[in-house]
Design a protein around this motif. Sequence first.
Motif, PDB file in Angstrom:
ATOM      1  N   MET A 112     -25.695  34.194  29.264  1.00 57.85           N
ATOM      2  CA  MET A 112     -25.332  35.160  27.809  1.00 57.85           C
ATOM      3  C   MET A 112     -24.781  36.168  28.077  1.00 57.85           C
ATOM      4  N   THR A 113     -24.115  36.404  26.644  1.00 58.02           N
ATOM      5  CA  THR A 113     -22.889  37.984  27.244  1.00 58.02           C
ATOM      6  C   THR A 113     -23.270  38.418  25.900  1.00 58.02           C
ATOM      7  N   GLY A 114     -23.439  40.173  25.738  1.00 58.41           N
ATOM      8  CA  GLY A 114     -24.000  40.719  25.077  1.00 58.41           C
ATOM      9  C   GLY A 114     -24.755  41.082  24.552  1.00 58.41           C
ATOM     10  N   ILE A 115     -26.012  41.024  25.611  1.00 59.14           N
ATOM     11  CA  ILE A 115     -27.174  41.209  26.100  1.00 59.14           C
ATOM     12  C   ILE A 115     -27.701  41.962  26.901  1.00 59.14           C
ATOM     13  N   ASP A 116     -27.713  42.627  27.264  1.00 55.01           N
ATOM     14  CA  ASP A 116     -28.186  43.744  28.412  1.00 55.01           C
ATOM     15  C   ASP A 116     -29.235  42.894  29.955  1.00 55.01           C
ATOM     16  N   ALA A 117     -29.643  43.338  30.809  1.00 59.95           N
ATOM     17  CA  ALA A 117     -29.355  42.878  31.553  1.00 59.95           C
ATOM     18  C   ALA A 117     -31.649  42.708  31.704  1.00 59.95           C
ATOM     19  N   ALA A 118     -32.107  43.607  31.116  1.00 61.41           N
ATOM     20  CA  ALA A 118     -33.334  44.066  31.079  1.00 61.41           C
ATOM     21  C   ALA A 118     -34.194  42.724  29.712  1.00 61.41           C
ATOM     22  N   LYS A 119     -33.083  42.703  28.581  1.00 66.21           N
ATOM     23  CA  LYS A 119     -33.363  41.610  27.584  1.00 66.21           C
ATOM     24  C   LYS A 119     -33.588  39.943  28.310  1.00 66.21           C
ATOM     25  N   LYS A 120     -32.138  39.705  29.386  1.00 68.80           N
ATOM     26  CA  LYS A 120     -31.631  38.411  29.693  1.00 68.80           C
ATOM     27  C   LYS A 120     -32.939  38.364  30.635  1.00 68.80           C
ATOM     28  N   LYS A 121     -33.816  39.763  31.725  1.00 60.65           N
ATOM     29  CA  LYS A 121     -34.846  39.480  32.652  1.00 60.65           C
ATOM     30  C   LYS A 121     -36.473  38.841  31.238  1.00 60.65           C
ATOM     31  N   VAL A 122     -36.616  39.831  30.792  1.00 62.09           N
ATOM     32  CA  VAL A 122     -37.884  39.795  29.813  1.00 62.09           C
ATOM     33  C   VAL A 122     -37.864  37.357  29.548  1.00 62.09           C
ATOM     34  N   LEU A 123     -36.199  37.598  28.684  1.00 63.53           N
ATOM     35  CA  LEU A 123     -36.265  36.447  28.607  1.00 63.53           C
ATOM     36  C   LEU A 123     -37.110  35.027  29.701  1.00 63.53           C
ATOM     37  N   THR A 124     -36.159  35.147  30.750  1.00 64.14           N
ATOM     38  CA  THR A 124     -35.052  34.318  31.962  1.00 64.14           C
ATOM     39  C   THR A 124     -36.988  34.481  32.523  1.00 64.14           C
ATOM     40  N   ASN A 125     -38.091  35.333  32.583  1.00 63.37           N
ATOM     41  CA  ASN A 125     -38.945  35.736  32.902  1.00 63.37           C
ATOM     42  C   ASN A 125     -40.231  34.726  32.422  1.00 63.37           C
ATOM     43  N   GLY A 126     -39.785  35.026  30.631  1.00 64.61           N
ATOM     44  CA  GLY A 126     -41.327  34.236  29.586  1.00 64.61           C
ATOM     45  C   GLY A 126     -40.946  32.315  29.939  1.00 64.61           C
ATOM     46  N   ILE A 127     -39.483  32.163  30.350  1.00 66.05           N
ATOM     47  CA  ILE A 127     -39.166  31.073  30.287  1.00 66.05           C
ATOM     48  C   ILE A 127     -39.822  29.852  31.978  1.00 66.05           C
ATOM     49  N   THR A 128     -40.042  31.018  32.436  1.00 62.30           N
ATOM     50  CA  THR A 128     -40.139  31.060  34.081  1.00 62.30           C
ATOM     51  C   THR A 128     -41.698  30.473  33.594  1.00 62.30           C
ATOM     52  N   SER A 129     -42.143  31.589  33.446  1.00 59.52           N
ATOM     53  CA  SER A 129     -43.696  31.861  33.058  1.00 59.52           C
ATOM     54  C   SER A 129     -44.155  30.280  32.793  1.00 59.52           C
ATOM     55  N   GLN A 130     -42.953  29.979  31.107  1.00 63.53           N
ATOM     56  CA  GLN A 130     -43.870  27.816  30.411  1.00 63.53           C
ATOM     57  C   GLN A 130     -43.436  27.106  31.482  1.00 63.53           C
TER      58      GLN A 130
END
Length: 67
Positions: free
Chosen positions: A36-54
Amino acid sequence: MTQITKAVERQDQASRAKLLQRIDALRAEADKTEKMTGIDAAKKKVLTNGITSQILELQSLIKSTID
């Protein structure tokens, strides 16, 4: 009794297949999130961590059905 056992085994295999499909879908989503582009690194990390958790939760479910 044998028919019941076979039915349960078929259901377990179907459930496992569905879980594996969901894991594959989540991995694809994680890949999209990473790109994804246009999204800050912190938000991207939150999304990625959520997916990884699932993914980890689903893998744990699969493992519990095997053990």
